[in-house]
Design an enzyme around this catalytic site. Structure first.
Site, mmCIF file in Angstrom:
data_model
loop_
_atom_site.group_PDB
_atom_site.id
_atom_site.type_symbol
_atom_site.label_atom_id
_atom_site.label_comp_id
_atom_site.label_asym_id
_atom_site.label_seq_id
_atom_site.Cartn_x
_atom_site.Cartn_y
_atom_site.Cartn_z
ATOM 1 N N GLY A 125 -2.557 6.770 -0.287
ATOM 2 C CA GLY A 125 -2.198 8.158 -0.020
ATOM 3 C C GLY A 125 -0.705 8.349 -0.067
ATOM 4 O O GLY A 125 0.022 7.605 -0.724
ATOM 5 N N CYS A 126 -0.216 9.353 0.637
ATOM 6 C CA CYS A 126 1.214 9.659 0.642
ATOM 7 C C CYS A 126 2.021 8.420 0.991
ATOM 8 O O CYS A 126 1.792 7.777 2.015
ATOM 9 C CB CYS A 126 1.497 10.769 1.655
ATOM 10 S SG CYS A 126 3.245 11.125 1.869
#
Length: 225
Positions: free
Chosen positions: A56-57
């Site tokens: 993810g981020c």
């Protein structure tokens, strides 16, 4: 259509705030995970090894590993796509093949590759979410291990299988295991983003709880600096 960088950041903060109303932030929510049954033994002398992971981020994943003992340096970047489109505004479209990833440079005499994977699966992200993490949706936010050596592939494959057999998560793991072709450093403003923006809503909602969970679950691995 390319989206301006500022617009992407605003969208992510707004999505984080909305997501917080319906889901608890923080770690993946797994039960206590077992140690990898197959691992690369600790080296007899110090040096530098590298792991490339996507969860993810990259702001939060980078922030987690910066607090792990034995880790020397963490760099946010992109892997899985081509050099020509390895730019944030292009990767954010979700169609370049890249994943937001981190390059973890660590001392293999102090921490093993398998231990890094345990942290990755336990607190850095939720590996049961496919092509997303929380409010961030798209292929660029997928869970992936980019292995660089046959030993890394062996450890990663065994550990994923081990976690699946143990039913460690409420859903099947979505983590992809793929060979590392290249890693492209992200823009300078993404590096150490969590450290430089600790009060940003996205960081407060989604990333600082991961670091708190790292400290709680791995007290012997956690370090403040």
């Amino acid at each position: 259509m390319k989206r301006p960088i500022a617009a992407v950041l605003v969208r992510r903060v707004a999505a984080a705030a909305a997501f917080a109303l319906v889901a608890a932030p923080g770690a993946a929510g797994a039960t206590s995970l077992p140690d990898p049954a197959v691992d690369i033994p600790l080296a007899k002398t110090g040096g530098t090894a590298t792991a490339v992971l996507a969860g993810g981020c990259f702001w939060g994943v980078e922030g987690v590993f910066e607090h792990v003992k034995g880790v020397k340096r963490v760099v946010s970047g992109y892997s899985g796509g081509e050099a020509g489109t390895a730019r944030y505004e292009r990767v954010s479209s979700g169609d370049t093949g890249h994943a937001e990833a981190v390059r973890v440079e660590y001392d293999p005499a102090r921490i093993s590759y398998g231990q890094l994977l345990k942290v990755f699966f336990s607190v850095a992200h939720d590996p049961s979410q496919r092509d997303r993490q929380g409010p961030d949706i798209g292929r660029q936010y997928r869970s992936a291990i980019f292995y660089a050596t046959p030993e890394q592939r062996r450890v990663a494959e065994h550990y994923v299988s081990q976690l699946q057999k143990a039913d460690a998560f409420s859903r099947p793991l979505a983590t992809e295991l793929v060979p590392l072709r290249a890693f492209y450093d992200a823009e300078a403003y993404h590096q150490d983003y969590l450290v430089r923006h600790p009060t940003q809503p996205y960081i407060v909602i989604h990333d600082l709880p991961k670091i708190a969970e790292l400290k709680r679950r791995f007290p012997t691995l956690y370090e403040d600096d």
